[in-house]
Write an enzyme that holds these catalytic residues in place. Structure first.
Site, PDB file in Angstrom:
ATOM      1  N   LYS A 187       0.829  -1.206   0.000  1.00 16.29           N
ATOM      2  CA  LYS A 187       0.000   0.000   0.000  1.00 16.29           C
ATOM      3  C   LYS A 187       0.864   1.257   0.000  1.00 16.29           C
ATOM      4  O   LYS A 187       0.630   2.193  -0.769  1.00 16.29           O
ATOM      5  CB  LYS A 187      -0.918  -0.002   1.222  1.00 16.29           C
ATOM      6  CG  LYS A 187      -1.594   1.337   1.542  1.00 16.29           C
ATOM      7  CD  LYS A 187      -2.343   1.249   2.853  1.00 16.29           C
ATOM      8  CE  LYS A 187      -2.980   2.576   3.236  1.00 16.29           C
ATOM      9  NZ  LYS A 187      -1.990   3.574   3.671  1.00 16.29           N
ATOM     10  N   ASN A 188       1.865   1.301   0.867  1.00 14.09           N
ATOM     11  CA  ASN A 188       2.667   2.511   1.024  1.00 14.09           C
ATOM     12  C   ASN A 188       3.681   2.710  -0.094  1.00 14.09           C
ATOM     13  O   ASN A 188       4.372   3.734  -0.126  1.00 14.09           O
ATOM     14  CB  ASN A 188       3.380   2.499   2.379  1.00 14.09           C
ATOM     15  CG  ASN A 188       2.411   2.654   3.531  1.00 14.09           C
ATOM     16  OD1 ASN A 188       1.323   3.199   3.371  1.00 14.09           O
ATOM     17  ND2 ASN A 188       2.794   2.166   4.696  1.00 14.09           N
ATOM     18  N   ASP A 231       3.802   1.576  12.194  1.00 16.65           N
ATOM     19  CA  ASP A 231       2.674   0.864  11.582  1.00 16.65           C
ATOM     20  C   ASP A 231       2.514  -0.559  12.104  1.00 16.65           C
ATOM     21  O   ASP A 231       1.544  -1.246  11.754  1.00 16.65           O
ATOM     22  CB  ASP A 231       2.821   0.826  10.052  1.00 16.65           C
ATOM     23  CG  ASP A 231       2.321   2.107   9.398  1.00 16.65           C
ATOM     24  OD1 ASP A 231       1.836   2.996  10.118  1.00 16.65           O
ATOM     25  OD2 ASP A 231       2.412   2.216   8.163  1.00 16.65           O
ATOM     26  N   LEU A 233       5.016  21.081   6.351  1.00 13.77           N
ATOM     27  CA  LEU A 233       6.359  20.680   5.932  1.00 13.77           C
ATOM     28  C   LEU A 233       6.392  20.361   4.441  1.00 13.77           C
ATOM     29  O   LEU A 233       7.394  20.632   3.762  1.00 13.77           O
ATOM     30  CB  LEU A 233       6.831  19.475   6.756  1.00 13.77           C
ATOM     31  CG  LEU A 233       8.316  19.115   6.634  1.00 13.77           C
ATOM     32  CD1 LEU A 233       9.203  20.286   7.023  1.00 13.77           C
ATOM     33  CD2 LEU A 233       8.642  17.894   7.503  1.00 13.77           C
ATOM     34  N   ARG A 273      -0.995  16.071  12.121  1.00 20.08           N
ATOM     35  CA  ARG A 273      -0.287  15.678  10.894  1.00 20.08           C
ATOM     36  C   ARG A 273      -0.419  16.786   9.858  1.00 20.08           C
ATOM     37  O   ARG A 273      -0.976  16.602   8.774  1.00 20.08           O
ATOM     38  CB  ARG A 273      -0.838  14.357  10.348  1.00 20.08           C
ATOM     39  CG  ARG A 273      -0.809  13.213  11.329  1.00 20.08           C
ATOM     40  CD  ARG A 273      -1.488  11.985  10.772  1.00 20.08           C
ATOM     41  NE  ARG A 273      -0.664  11.273   9.822  1.00 20.08           N
ATOM     42  CZ  ARG A 273      -1.084  10.226   9.112  1.00 20.08           C
ATOM     43  NH1 ARG A 273      -2.327   9.793   9.233  1.00 20.08           N
ATOM     44  NH2 ARG A 273      -0.293   9.609   8.260  1.00 20.08           N
ATOM     45  N   PRO A 274       0.059  17.984  10.178  1.00 18.18           N
ATOM     46  CA  PRO A 274      -0.097  19.108   9.249  1.00 18.18           C
ATOM     47  C   PRO A 274       0.732  18.904   7.993  1.00 18.18           C
ATOM     48  O   PRO A 274       1.709  18.153   7.983  1.00 18.18           O
ATOM     49  CB  PRO A 274       0.417  20.296  10.067  1.00 18.18           C
ATOM     50  CG  PRO A 274       1.377  19.704  11.043  1.00 18.18           C
ATOM     51  CD  PRO A 274       0.818  18.349  11.381  1.00 18.18           C
ATOM     52  N   ILE A 275       0.327  19.598   6.915  1.00 16.70           N
ATOM     53  CA  ILE A 275       1.065  19.471   5.655  1.00 16.70           C
ATOM     54  C   ILE A 275       2.018  20.641   5.451  1.00 16.70           C
ATOM     55  O   ILE A 275       2.555  20.815   4.361  1.00 16.70           O
ATOM     56  CB  ILE A 275       0.114  19.334   4.457  1.00 16.70           C
ATOM     57  CG1 ILE A 275      -0.694  20.620   4.253  1.00 16.70           C
ATOM     58  CG2 ILE A 275      -0.791  18.135   4.620  1.00 16.70           C
ATOM     59  CD1 ILE A 275      -1.423  20.647   2.916  1.00 16.70           C
ATOM     60  N   ARG A 296      -8.613  -0.269   4.079  1.00 23.30           N
ATOM     61  CA  ARG A 296      -7.726   0.676   3.418  1.00 23.30           C
ATOM     62  C   ARG A 296      -6.337   0.073   3.229  1.00 23.30           C
ATOM     63  O   ARG A 296      -5.565   0.556   2.389  1.00 23.30           O
ATOM     64  CB  ARG A 296      -7.600   1.966   4.230  1.00 23.30           C
ATOM     65  CG  ARG A 296      -8.844   2.851   4.216  1.00 23.30           C
ATOM     66  CD  ARG A 296      -8.632   4.148   4.983  1.00 23.30           C
ATOM     67  NE  ARG A 296      -7.417   4.791   4.549  1.00 23.30           N
ATOM     68  CZ  ARG A 296      -6.404   5.140   5.358  1.00 23.30           C
ATOM     69  NH1 ARG A 296      -6.492   4.908   6.656  1.00 23.30           N
ATOM     70  NH2 ARG A 296      -5.336   5.715   4.884  1.00 23.30           N
ATOM     71  N   CYS A 345      -6.117   8.426   8.395  1.00 20.53           N
ATOM     72  CA  CYS A 345      -6.280   8.064   9.803  1.00 20.53           C
ATOM     73  C   CYS A 345      -5.927   9.247  10.701  1.00 20.53           C
ATOM     74  O   CYS A 345      -4.931   9.942  10.474  1.00 20.53           O
ATOM     75  CB  CYS A 345      -5.389   6.873  10.157  1.00 20.53           C
ATOM     76  SG  CYS A 345      -5.877   5.333   9.361  1.00 20.53           S
TER      77      CYS A 345
END
Length: 414
Positions: free
Chosen positions: A22-23, A301, A123, A119-121, A394, A114
């Site tokens: 998946k990743n 994970d 960066l 988990r801001p974007i 997912r 999730c």
């Protein structure tokens, strides 16, 4: 709300085939937007993959699916990402770098996925600014534009997604880009291998990635790596049920740190070229401490899954989560099944192993936490009902079928 119905206490035995990662497939599908035409094989049937393919179609890509193979032809006619699709998953942010680098502009919304804490974007946006992009925020839309130029960028924190986004943008930037303090996950190397097969010039030197200007639009036929987290999850299922499994289509070197952790619990594990053999004892031993860290250390994970396993171990373990401040939503649900897990603070947890778990009605709040509940339910006495299956699906392909093939009793009810 749909749920899995699991009759626990059945020893898993047999062979499991691991699907594509998946990743790895999600950034590679985003990378397909930078190429003329591409064929990608070993694609898992997951809701996140389906969502990504829908994003590509909305952008104007021609998508043809046949089994586990997808062919994508680049006929993109817009650089505005569909808001609803983007907000379903975190990895939609990878189209930021891919489209900005290829077309010089992109409009995105805040991604979903999730809820594991902050988990801001920012960066990701900072990295694009380092390459020369101008960014304008308007309500829930983020507009990015610019002719990108290669630059040396040192990441203030290790980030898989930001590393991937810079790579996706930099292949079409003018000049050479150097990423320092880059993440080292195998899935990033799979993206690099895919892009290099497309004609890009990317090389890794430990935690530094060098991307030379390529501006290539070529045809590529590529097979995605196997899913190391899915493999680790099935090792955990074997451990929880005292099972014996051959886990096929997996590169043992990609899960090197996971194997010795399970060996310390008493499992016998043998690694072959492309498979792993697991023979678990009836009673597991605990470990003093487990700390999650970026690759090559123990992966975040796998944190919920190892907690489910250690819930039935002999002894006490402290688990320290260093990456996500809210990766703990599975703990109250495991405790409903009879586990004895104490939340010391948001990122530190104490597990005291119990003799047995009892089936219960529980709720998956995120992907890996849901996997942990499955692991616990398979090794518990009696029936469990796990709600929130959409989170689990997912990341795990054909989950019920695979578990049933090795002796587990699981069904799905709507």
């Amino acid at each position: 709300m749909s749920c899995y119905i699991i009759e626990g206490g059945n020893r898993l035995s047999g062979e499991v085939q691991i699907s594509g990662a998946k990743n790895a497939v999600l950034p590679i599908l985003a990378a397909a937007a930078t190429q003329r035409e591409t064929t990608i094989k070993n694609i898992p049937f997951l809701s996140d993959v389906s969502n990504t393919l829908q994003i590509l179609k909305k952008l104007g890509m021609q998508i043809k699916s046949e089994g586990s193979t997808v062919t994508a032809i680049n006929s993109i006619n817009t650089t505005v990402l569909d808001k609803e699709l983007s907000q379903r998953m975190r990895s939609s942010v990878l189209f930021l770098g891919a489209l900005l680098g290829r077309f010089g502009e992109v409009t995105i919304s805040e991604p979903g996925g999730c809820q594991l804490g902050s988990r801001p974007i920012e960066l990701h946006l900072w990295a694009m600014e380092q390459l020369g992009a101008e960014i304008v925020k308007n309500d829930d839309k983020i507009f990015c534009k610019g002719n990108l130029k290669g630059k040396e960028i040192e990441l203030p924190i290790i980030s898989v997604g930001v590393t991937e986004n810079i790579i996706l943008a930099a292949i079409n930037a003018k000049g050479t880009t150097i990423i320092k303090n880059a993440a080292k996950e195998p899935e990033i190397d799979d993206l690099i291998a895919y892009l290099n097969k497309c004609g890009s010039k990317i090389r890794r030197e430990k935690n530094t990635v060098v991307i030379e200007e390529s501006n290539v639009e070529s045809y590529c036929d590529y097979s995605v790596m196997s899913d190391r987290i899915e493999a680790g999850t099935y090792i955990a299922m074997a451990a929880s049920t005292g099972g014996e499994l051959f886990i096929n289509n997996v590169n043992p070197s990609n899960i090197g740190i996971i194997i010795p952790i399970f060996e310390k619990t008493g499992c016998i594990i043998k690694a072959y070229k492309d498979k792993i053999y697991v023979d678990a004892p009836e009673r597991l031993y605990s470990l003093p401490k487990i700390i999650t860290k970026p690759y090559p250390y123990f992966p975040t994970d796998m944190q919920p899954q190892i907690m489910a396993v250690l819930s039935k171990s002999e002894g006490k373990c402290v688990v320290k989560e260093t990456l996500f401040s809210a990766r703990n939503k599975h703990i109250p649900e495991l405790n409903k099944m009879g586990a004895d897990i104490k939340i010391m603070d948001n990122t530190t947890f104490e597990i005291r192993g119990v003799d047995s778990l009892q089936g219960s009605e529980v709720y998956a709040k995120d992907l890996r936490g849901g996997a942990a509940l499955l692991i616990a339910a398979l090794g518990a006495a009696g029936e469990s009902r796990i709600y929130g299956t959409e989170h689990i699906e997912r990341g795990y392909e054909a989950l019920c079928a695979k578990i049933e093939c090795v002796g587990g009793k699981i069904g799905k009810a709507v």
